[in-house]
Write an enzyme that holds these catalytic residues in place. Structure first.
Site, PDB file in Angstrom:
ATOM      1  CB  SER A  81      -2.455  -6.539   6.547  1.00  0.00           C
ATOM      2  OG  SER A  81      -2.051  -5.225   6.130  1.00  0.00           O
ATOM      3  CE  LYS A  82       0.740 -12.174   1.357  1.00  0.00           C
ATOM      4  NZ  LYS A  82      -0.218 -12.883   1.352  1.00  0.00           N
ATOM      5  NE  ARG A  83      -2.816  -0.131   3.049  1.00  0.00           N
ATOM      6  CZ  ARG A  83      -2.327   0.936   2.455  1.00  0.00           C
ATOM      7  NH1 ARG A  83      -1.879   0.885   1.297  1.00  0.00           N
ATOM      8  NH2 ARG A  83      -2.081   1.946   3.149  1.00  0.00           N
TER       9      ARG A  83
END
Ligand code: GLU
Length: 493
Positions: A256-258
């Site tokens: 994910s972006k995280r």
């Protein structure tokens, strides 16, 4: 057996930084094209004007070149199937949308954004997947023609078969059977006159004579739609290969972006533009991404040339691949050990010069054997070797005090070492090591105490390449100056 030459393409949208997922598609495309004597193409899919970030097109081209994946055709190199930027191919899509409409495979849709939004809300309330409800599918053709002539805003939708199933064949996953009622009438042309991915990619892959479409598995959902579009045109299908999904470093869940943000905090990145600055080599990055989805042995160290030899699309795998940055470090360090001295010197030089150091090329060549084994990333050369190019070093005073001794005793050692070195005709390590070792013996000190002081004094740091070899390269005069400086620091403590 002769393999038909492949025409492959990487087709990124210039909407954000070039991600390693794009690099992986490009690498496999490149390998397949080279392996079969075919062509590898760059096509820029820039039809989503709202999301386009203009600078990222150049970033993609630079990224591919940095990786060494030179494309045979593309926006900046041309080719006989151009243009290679989709916004420059509007008439081609309009023409093909018309063909589909003329043959009853597509229709104009006049539904407003607001109406579609209300329909979507209602579907969600009914717990249905959002889909187009087909309002304009059965409009009377003459009425549709009249509304178009009147200039009414409209999109063009694909008329998806409503009954039966679509069997789409993915080379890695086999036949994928989908009930047609699960899909709906997707938009092919937007009201701004630009195509959606669904039309543009299909038309371009055909027009550019692409033989193998390698792409991310996020396209599996609309794969049956794409196959239906190809069939509506009556074209041959390319061979479809949907690559494996990237997972989080833990292997649990999709990247994910995280995760990307977390990786950056640890000094890693998923963006190609950052790799060079972080000290990664294209060899290391290519090796790392090659093995995320290719079923060769997990630890195989390969250059791109060696990959070309071994590559087959049959050995690609659909199993998800966890992004493991330790593997990137491993491959990077391994390739660094394989570079020639001259090559590694040329690659390290910019890291020194960008840090304001004046690099003497002769010195640089000499330090390569001392540094090589210590480098995981190229920029590690600064931590291990900046002192070779500095005029003075600034040791931490505390580090100059040897374990178990005080500042005064440490100063005496520095003083004695200074005398020994000053008397030597030169500072070759063969010449300087024996008298210093003899001093350790006769003083009853521990070698770590004496050599520790000398190391911190001459290199400015507690960890360095081998001491005597390093001192030889620093040179007698500079070593003496640095020891004297250390002595002054110790005397003041
Ligand atoms: N423009 C699409 C993307 O960036 C390309 C997908 C494909 O390779 O067909 O995801």
């Amino acid at each position: 057996m002769s393999i038909k030459s492949a025409r492959t393409r990487v087709a990124p949208s210039p909407t954000g930084h070039m991600h390693l997922a794009t690099a992986r598609v490009a690498l496999y495309d490149y390998l397949l094209a080279k392996k079969t004597g075919g062509q590898f193409i760059l096509r820029i899919e820039d039809t989503d004007l709202k999301r386009t970030v203009p600078s990222t097109e150049q970033e993609i081209m630079d990224g591919l070149r940095w990786l060494g994946l030179e494309y045979d055709e593309g926006p900046d190199v041309g080719g006989k199937f151009g243009p290679y930027r989709q916004t420059e191919r509007r008439e081609i899509y309009a023409h093909h949308a018309k063909i589909l409409m003329d043959h009853g495979h597509a229709y104009p849709c006049f539904c407003s954004r607001d109406r579609l939004e209300i329909a979507r809300q209602e579907q969600m309330k009914r717990k249905e997947n959002p889909h187009y409800d087909g309002t304009c599918r059965n409009l009377d053709p003459s009425e549709a023609a009249r509304r178009i002539t009147n200039g009414e805003a409209h999109t063009i939708r694909f008329k998806m078969p409503q009954e039966g199933v679509t069997v789409a064949h993915d080379h890695l996953r086999g036949d994928i059977t989908t009930e047609n009622k699960q899909l709906y009438d997707y938009v092919l042309m937007k009201s701004d006159g630009l195509p959606t991915y669904h039309l543009a990619a299909i038309v371009d892959d055909h027009e550019m004579e692409i033989t193998h479409v390698l792409r991310g598995s996020e396209w599996l959902g609309t794969f049956p739609l794409h196959v239906n579009i190809v069939r509506a045109f009556g074209w041959d299908e390319p061979l479809w290969v949907h690559l494996s999904v990237f997972l989080k470093p833990s292997g649990k869940g999709k990247l994910s972006k995280r995760d990307t943000t977390l990786a950056m905090k640890d000094g890693y990145s998923v963006f190609i533009k950052d790799m060079n600055e972080l000290g990664y080599t294209s060899e290391g990055v290519n090796n790392w991404i090659a093995l995320m989805g290719w079923g060769v042995s997990k630890d195989d160290v390969m250059t791109v040339e060696q990959m070309i030899d071994r590559f087959t699309i049959d050995s690609l795998t659909p199993s998800p691949a966890a992004i493991n940055f330790q593997k990137l470090d491993h491959f990077n360090a391994t390739h660094i050990r394989l570079f020639t001295t001259e090559d590694l010197a040329a690659r390290l030089k910019p890291y020194f010069t960008h840090n304001g150091l004046n690099v003497n090329d002769q010195v640089l060549l000499k330090i390569i054997p001392l540094l090589r084994e210590r480098l995981v990333t190229l920029d590690d050369c600064l931590a291990f070797g900046a002192f070779f190019f500095q005029e003075d070093v600034t040791p931490n005073p505390e580090d100059l005090i040897a374990k178990g001794l005080d500042a005064k005793q440490s100063a005496q050692i520095a003083q004695r070492a200074y005398q020994i070195i000053a008397e030597l005709p030169d500072l070759s390590h063969e010449r300087c090591e024996p008298p210093l070792r003899a001093y350790v013996e006769e003083s009853g000190l521990n070698p770590n105490q004496v050599f520790g002081i000398l190391r911190v004094a001459t290199t400015g740091q507690k960890v360095s390449p081998p001491l005597f070899e390093s001192m030889e390269i620093i040179g007698k005069e500079k070593c003496l100056k640095r020891i004297k400086n250390a002595l002054e620091i110790l005397e003041k403590m």
